[in-house]
Write a protein that holds these residues in place. Structure first.
Motif, short mmCIF file in Angstrom:
data_model
loop_
_atom_site.label_atom_id
_atom_site.label_comp_id
_atom_site.label_asym_id
_atom_site.label_seq_id
_atom_site.Cartn_x
_atom_site.Cartn_y
_atom_site.Cartn_z
N TRP A 46 0.83 -1.20 0.00
CA TRP A 46 0.00 0.00 0.00
C TRP A 46 0.87 1.25 0.00
CZ3 TRP A 46 -4.67 0.75 -1.50
CH2 TRP A 46 -5.61 -0.27 -1.44
N VAL A 47 1.91 1.27 0.81
CA VAL A 47 2.80 2.43 0.85
C VAL A 47 3.41 2.65 -0.53
CG1 VAL A 47 4.96 3.34 1.81
CG2 VAL A 47 3.29 2.22 3.32
N GLU A 48 3.87 1.58 -1.16
CA GLU A 48 4.48 1.70 -2.49
C GLU A 48 3.46 2.20 -3.50
OE1 GLU A 48 5.54 0.95 -6.45
OE2 GLU A 48 4.02 -0.27 -5.48
N PHE A 49 2.24 1.69 -3.45
CA PHE A 49 1.18 2.12 -4.37
C PHE A 49 0.90 3.60 -4.20
CE2 PHE A 49 -3.41 2.97 -4.89
CZ PHE A 49 -3.53 2.73 -6.24
N VAL A 50 0.70 4.03 -2.96
CA VAL A 50 0.38 5.44 -2.70
C VAL A 50 1.54 6.34 -3.13
CG1 VAL A 50 -0.07 7.12 -0.88
CG2 VAL A 50 -1.30 4.94 -0.89
N LYS A 51 2.75 5.94 -2.83
CA LYS A 51 3.91 6.74 -3.22
C LYS A 51 3.98 6.87 -4.75
CE LYS A 51 8.81 7.41 -3.03
NZ LYS A 51 10.11 6.98 -2.66
N CYS A 52 3.76 5.78 -5.44
CA CYS A 52 3.77 5.79 -6.90
C CYS A 52 2.69 6.72 -7.45
CB CYS A 52 3.58 4.37 -7.42
SG CYS A 52 3.47 4.25 -9.21
N MET A 53 1.49 6.58 -6.94
CA MET A 53 0.37 7.39 -7.44
C MET A 53 0.56 8.87 -7.11
SD MET A 53 -1.64 5.33 -9.07
CE MET A 53 -0.31 4.24 -9.52
N ARG A 54 1.04 9.16 -5.91
CA ARG A 54 1.30 10.56 -5.54
C ARG A 54 2.41 11.13 -6.41
NH1 ARG A 54 -1.17 14.05 -4.15
NH2 ARG A 54 0.25 15.04 -2.71
N GLY A 55 3.43 10.31 -6.68
CA GLY A 55 4.52 10.75 -7.55
C GLY A 55 4.05 11.08 -8.95
N ALA A 56 2.97 10.43 -9.37
CA ALA A 56 2.40 10.69 -10.70
C ALA A 56 1.42 11.86 -10.66
CB ALA A 56 1.70 9.44 -11.22
N GLY A 57 1.20 12.40 -9.47
CA GLY A 57 0.35 13.58 -9.37
C GLY A 57 -1.10 13.34 -8.98
N LEU A 58 -1.46 12.12 -8.63
CA LEU A 58 -2.83 11.88 -8.23
C LEU A 58 -3.12 12.58 -6.90
CD1 LEU A 58 -2.37 9.50 -10.32
CD2 LEU A 58 -4.15 8.33 -9.03
N PRO A 59 -4.26 13.26 -6.82
CA PRO A 59 -4.60 13.97 -5.58
C PRO A 59 -4.90 13.00 -4.44
CG PRO A 59 -5.94 14.74 -7.45
CD PRO A 59 -5.19 13.52 -7.90
N ILE A 60 -4.61 13.43 -3.24
CA ILE A 60 -4.87 12.62 -2.06
C ILE A 60 -6.34 12.24 -1.98
CG2 ILE A 60 -5.02 12.75 0.47
CD1 ILE A 60 -2.27 13.98 0.49
N GLU A 61 -7.23 13.18 -2.30
CA GLU A 61 -8.66 12.92 -2.22
C GLU A 61 -9.08 11.76 -3.11
OE1 GLU A 61 -7.57 16.86 -0.97
OE2 GLU A 61 -7.33 15.94 -2.93
N VAL A 62 -8.51 11.70 -4.30
CA VAL A 62 -8.82 10.61 -5.23
C VAL A 62 -8.32 9.29 -4.67
CG1 VAL A 62 -8.28 9.67 -7.52
CG2 VAL A 62 -8.88 12.08 -7.27
N LEU A 63 -7.13 9.30 -4.10
CA LEU A 63 -6.58 8.08 -3.54
C LEU A 63 -7.37 7.61 -2.31
CD1 LEU A 63 -2.78 8.78 -3.99
CD2 LEU A 63 -4.16 7.07 -5.17
N ILE A 64 -7.82 8.54 -1.51
CA ILE A 64 -8.65 8.17 -0.36
C ILE A 64 -9.92 7.49 -0.84
CG2 ILE A 64 -10.07 9.08 1.52
CD1 ILE A 64 -7.85 11.19 1.96
N GLU A 65 -10.53 8.05 -1.88
CA GLU A 65 -11.74 7.45 -2.44
C GLU A 65 -11.45 6.05 -2.97
OE1 GLU A 65 -15.13 8.24 -5.89
OE2 GLU A 65 -13.45 9.62 -5.71
#
Length: 125
Positions: A46-65
């Motif tokens: 999960w940490v790796e997934f979130v880091k990857c997605m945040r690095g690509a610019g995905l907003p936190i709100e989208v990831l929380i959803e």
């Protein structure tokens, strides 16, 4: 793994890891007998997934959803896929914009290099 080990492994500050857990961006991490966070393989994924997605610019709100839908189970599969498709479209647009910027920078740099060569050639004459 301890929070320090996970922090070093993913190059994220411990405070960021705590924040991600607090806002449910990563599922609640288990605790050791002494009460310290004890990250397992799933937690690290999960940490790796979130880091990857945040690095690509995905907003936190989208990831929380997305994480919330994931935790609700298989019936949210289509909704999760739609989120990923939409974010991919947005990322592709940003990448196209970045490519245009990179092309422009390359052009400007080559012009500087050409002017330096011209100046050097003038000095040789």
């Amino acid at each position: 793994m301890t929070i320090t080990e996970v922090s070093e492994k993913f190059n994220l500050p411990p405070d960021t890891l705590r924040y991600y857990e607090r806002i449910s961006l990563i599922p609640r991490v288990g605790r050791s007998k002494s009460g310290n966070r004890d990250y397992n393989e799933d937690d690290c994924r999960w940490v790796e997934f979130v880091k990857c997605m945040r690095g690509a610019g995905l907003p936190i709100e989208v990831l929380i959803e997305y994480v919330s839908l994931f935790q609700q189970g298989e019936e949210t599969r289509d909704a999760r896929k739609e989120i990923l498709i939409e974010q991919r479209k947005l990322l592709q647009g940003r990448m196209e914009d970045m490519q245009k910027t990179l092309d422009r920078l390359n052009l400007k740099i080559s012009r500087y290099e050409e002017s330096v060569l011209e100046a050097e050639n003038e000095l040789k004459r």
